[in-house]
Design a protein around this motif. Structure first.
Motif, mmCIF file in Angstrom:
data_model
loop_
_atom_site.group_PDB
_atom_site.id
_atom_site.type_symbol
_atom_site.label_atom_id
_atom_site.label_comp_id
_atom_site.label_asym_id
_atom_site.label_seq_id
_atom_site.Cartn_x
_atom_site.Cartn_y
_atom_site.Cartn_z
ATOM 1 N N PRO A 52 0.840 -1.202 0.000
ATOM 2 C CA PRO A 52 0.000 0.000 0.000
ATOM 3 C C PRO A 52 0.871 1.245 0.000
ATOM 4 O O PRO A 52 2.081 1.178 0.240
ATOM 5 C CB PRO A 52 -0.769 -0.130 1.313
ATOM 6 N N ALA A 53 0.249 2.379 -0.272
ATOM 7 C CA ALA A 53 0.925 3.653 -0.033
ATOM 8 C C ALA A 53 0.973 3.890 1.478
ATOM 9 O O ALA A 53 0.523 3.051 2.277
ATOM 10 C CB ALA A 53 0.190 4.787 -0.739
ATOM 11 N N ASN A 54 1.521 5.002 1.877
ATOM 12 C CA ASN A 54 1.641 5.317 3.305
ATOM 13 C C ASN A 54 0.278 5.586 3.946
ATOM 14 O O ASN A 54 -0.690 5.936 3.257
ATOM 15 C CB ASN A 54 2.520 6.556 3.485
ATOM 16 N N PRO A 55 0.171 5.433 5.247
ATOM 17 C CA PRO A 55 -1.063 5.828 5.941
ATOM 18 C C PRO A 55 -1.247 7.346 5.844
ATOM 19 O O PRO A 55 -0.282 8.094 5.685
ATOM 20 C CB PRO A 55 -0.818 5.406 7.399
ATOM 21 N N ILE A 56 -2.487 7.789 5.929
ATOM 22 C CA ILE A 56 -2.792 9.217 6.017
ATOM 23 C C ILE A 56 -3.641 9.455 7.256
ATOM 24 O O ILE A 56 -4.233 8.525 7.811
ATOM 25 C CB ILE A 56 -3.502 9.748 4.762
ATOM 26 N N TYR A 57 -3.701 10.688 7.675
ATOM 27 C CA TYR A 57 -4.324 11.012 8.958
ATOM 28 C C TYR A 57 -5.850 10.940 8.885
ATOM 29 O O TYR A 57 -6.490 11.513 8.005
ATOM 30 C CB TYR A 57 -3.901 12.404 9.408
ATOM 31 N N ASN A 58 -6.424 10.205 9.832
ATOM 32 C CA ASN A 58 -7.857 10.219 10.093
ATOM 33 C C ASN A 58 -8.698 9.891 8.860
ATOM 34 O O ASN A 58 -9.752 10.496 8.630
ATOM 35 C CB ASN A 58 -8.268 11.592 10.647
ATOM 36 N N ALA A 59 -8.232 8.925 8.063
ATOM 37 C CA ALA A 59 -8.986 8.521 6.872
ATOM 38 C C ALA A 59 -10.039 7.483 7.247
ATOM 39 O O ALA A 59 -9.868 6.725 8.202
ATOM 40 C CB ALA A 59 -8.027 7.949 5.837
ATOM 41 N N SER A 60 -11.128 7.453 6.495
ATOM 42 C CA SER A 60 -12.190 6.481 6.757
ATOM 43 C C SER A 60 -12.254 5.422 5.668
ATOM 44 O O SER A 60 -12.200 4.218 5.925
ATOM 45 C CB SER A 60 -13.543 7.186 6.889
ATOM 46 N N LEU A 61 -12.323 5.846 4.399
ATOM 47 C CA LEU A 61 -12.430 4.908 3.287
ATOM 48 C C LEU A 61 -11.096 4.238 2.970
ATOM 49 O O LEU A 61 -11.040 3.031 2.695
ATOM 50 C CB LEU A 61 -12.954 5.634 2.043
ATOM 51 N N LEU A 121 -6.804 -4.572 -0.635
ATOM 52 C CA LEU A 121 -5.585 -4.884 -1.396
ATOM 53 C C LEU A 121 -4.846 -6.056 -0.757
ATOM 54 O O LEU A 121 -4.359 -6.954 -1.459
ATOM 55 C CB LEU A 121 -4.678 -3.657 -1.462
ATOM 56 N N LYS A 122 -4.767 -6.051 0.557
ATOM 57 C CA LYS A 122 -4.095 -7.147 1.261
ATOM 58 C C LYS A 122 -4.823 -8.471 1.014
ATOM 59 O O LYS A 122 -4.182 -9.501 0.757
ATOM 60 C CB LYS A 122 -4.033 -6.846 2.754
ATOM 61 N N GLU A 123 -6.159 -8.459 1.068
ATOM 62 C CA GLU A 123 -6.933 -9.668 0.801
ATOM 63 C C GLU A 123 -6.718 -10.147 -0.639
ATOM 64 O O GLU A 123 -6.612 -11.346 -0.900
ATOM 65 C CB GLU A 123 -8.413 -9.404 1.053
ATOM 66 N N TYR A 124 -6.659 -9.195 -1.558
ATOM 67 C CA TYR A 124 -6.418 -9.538 -2.966
ATOM 68 C C TYR A 124 -5.071 -10.239 -3.112
ATOM 69 O O TYR A 124 -4.964 -11.263 -3.807
ATOM 70 C CB TYR A 124 -6.466 -8.263 -3.805
ATOM 71 N N ALA A 125 -4.039 -9.680 -2.494
ATOM 72 C CA ALA A 125 -2.700 -10.272 -2.580
ATOM 73 C C ALA A 125 -2.702 -11.699 -2.043
ATOM 74 O O ALA A 125 -2.099 -12.605 -2.646
ATOM 75 C CB ALA A 125 -1.698 -9.408 -1.815
ATOM 76 N N GLU A 126 -3.372 -11.902 -0.931
ATOM 77 C CA GLU A 126 -3.435 -13.239 -0.342
ATOM 78 C C GLU A 126 -4.175 -14.213 -1.261
ATOM 79 O O GLU A 126 -3.743 -15.353 -1.441
ATOM 80 C CB GLU A 126 -4.113 -13.170 1.025
ATOM 81 N N SER A 127 -5.279 -13.753 -1.854
ATOM 82 C CA SER A 127 -6.074 -14.633 -2.712
ATOM 83 C C SER A 127 -5.336 -14.973 -4.008
ATOM 84 O O SER A 127 -5.528 -16.055 -4.579
ATOM 85 C CB SER A 127 -7.430 -13.991 -3.037
ATOM 86 N N GLU A 128 -4.478 -14.053 -4.476
ATOM 87 C CA GLU A 128 -3.729 -14.274 -5.716
ATOM 88 C C GLU A 128 -2.343 -14.851 -5.454
ATOM 89 O O GLU A 128 -1.548 -15.007 -6.389
ATOM 90 C CB GLU A 128 -3.607 -12.951 -6.481
ATOM 91 N N ASN A 129 -2.046 -15.128 -4.190
ATOM 92 C CA ASN A 129 -0.739 -15.675 -3.802
ATOM 93 C C ASN A 129 0.408 -14.758 -4.241
ATOM 94 O O ASN A 129 1.423 -15.203 -4.775
ATOM 95 C CB ASN A 129 -0.553 -17.073 -4.398
ATOM 96 N N ILE A 130 0.214 -13.471 -3.990
ATOM 97 C CA ILE A 130 1.221 -12.460 -4.301
ATOM 98 C C ILE A 130 1.788 -11.936 -2.979
ATOM 99 O O ILE A 130 1.032 -11.618 -2.054
ATOM 100 C CB ILE A 130 0.617 -11.291 -5.105
ATOM 101 N N THR A 131 3.088 -11.849 -2.891
ATOM 102 C CA THR A 131 3.720 -11.335 -1.675
ATOM 103 C C THR A 131 3.249 -9.913 -1.402
ATOM 104 O O THR A 131 3.224 -9.065 -2.306
ATOM 105 C CB THR A 131 5.253 -11.356 -1.804
ATOM 106 N N TYR A 132 2.883 -9.645 -0.145
ATOM 107 C CA TYR A 132 2.351 -8.341 0.249
ATOM 108 C C TYR A 132 3.237 -7.759 1.354
ATOM 109 O O TYR A 132 3.498 -8.412 2.371
ATOM 110 C CB TYR A 132 0.919 -8.501 0.767
ATOM 111 N N LEU A 133 3.723 -6.542 1.131
ATOM 112 C CA LEU A 133 4.565 -5.863 2.112
ATOM 113 C C LEU A 133 3.680 -5.006 3.023
ATOM 114 O O LEU A 133 3.282 -3.900 2.658
ATOM 115 C CB LEU A 133 5.620 -5.002 1.405
ATOM 116 N N ASP A 134 3.412 -5.528 4.193
ATOM 117 C CA ASP A 134 2.479 -4.887 5.127
ATOM 118 C C ASP A 134 3.214 -3.889 6.020
ATOM 119 O O ASP A 134 3.276 -4.040 7.244
ATOM 120 C CB ASP A 134 1.793 -5.976 5.964
#
Length: 254
Positions: free
Chosen positions: A182-191, A199-212
């Motif tokens: 992902p990009a960096n966190p931003i302050y007080n975001a909701s969506l 995106l993390k779920e997508y990476a897991e479902s597609e067996n793609i390495t995800y940098l959390d």
């Protein structure tokens, strides 16, 4: 007189043998001068195992490609692709990553970056995947323009576009490895946090390495995060240190 000459010659012979042994010891321990005659040794006598131990966190296929590059005295090319969130050479992820990779892998791993400041839909419609393919990367660490898509394109469309980008790239570069982040966190975001979770779920479902890397940042709804990002939401120097350190630990295992 004869005895003196013999003594001097003996001393000289001993000195030559000692110096020769020291030199031979240094040659044996250098990863660039491994003299093993085993079948696994490269034609250039490079100790690939020395470098591969640092890549233990990489996907298995990437490790094999790196080994092949080393054994052929070639360079494994990593491309960092993302929005302006990944920064530039003056302030961004690249400077720290490039220095760390050179110090660890010598000439056998390189890294460059490509920044795209529009949405994933524009990227697909403009055919910018061709520019990516032209770089012929072996690994693509991809931040899929999440902040550009945020509040403009729904996450399902973002993920569809992401699948298209990966598919089109792999059609031309079948051995390329995608790594998502992902990009960096931003302050007080909701969506935005829900998009990152998807995106993390997508990476897991597609067996793609995800940098959390988010787990190393302060919480996005805390005032502390403001110490790591600028007013426009991009990381500052402290923020890029957190982010680049996380990627470095993935690319260079101790």
């Amino acid at each position: 007189m004869k005895a003196i000459i013999i003594t001097v010659l003996s001393i000289l012979l001993t000195a030559v043998l000692v110096i020769g042994n020291i030199h031979w010891g240094n040659v044996k321990t250098s990863p660039l001068n491994n003299n093993s005659n085993s079948p696994s040794s490269s034609v250039n006598n490079i100790d690939s195992d020395y470098y591969l131990k640092f890549a233990s966190a990489w996907p298995e296929d990437s490790q094999k490609q790196l080994e092949s590059a080393i054994n052929n005295d070639d360079t494994y090319h990593i491309l960092l692709l993302g929005s302006e969130s990944i920064g530039n050479l003056d302030l961004g992820l690249m400077s720290n990553l490039r220095e760390a990779l050179i110090n660890t892998y010598d000439k056998y791993v390189s890294i460059d970056s490509m920044v795209f400041n529009e949405t994933t839909s524009n990227y697909v419609l403009n055919g910018d995947t061709e520019t990516l393919i032209d770089e012929k990367p072996d690994m693509i660490i991809f931040e899929p323009f999440l902040l550009s898509d945020n509040n403009i394109i729904d996450i399902n469309t973002t993920l569809t576009n992401l699948s298209t980008i990966i598919k089109e790239t792999k059609e031309q570069l079948p051995n390329v490895t995608f790594i998502l982040q992902p990009a960096n966190p931003i302050y007080n975001a909701s969506l935005y946090p829900t998009q990152v979770a998807a995106l993390k779920e997508y990476a897991e479902s597609e067996n793609i390495t995800y940098l959390d890397h988010w787990k190393d940042w302060p919480e996005g709804d805390s005032n502390e995060i403001l110490d790591y990002i600028n007013q426009d939401g991009t990381p500052n120097k402290k923020g890029y240190e957190i982010w680049s350190n996380y990627i470095t630990y993935f690319l260079i295992s101790e």
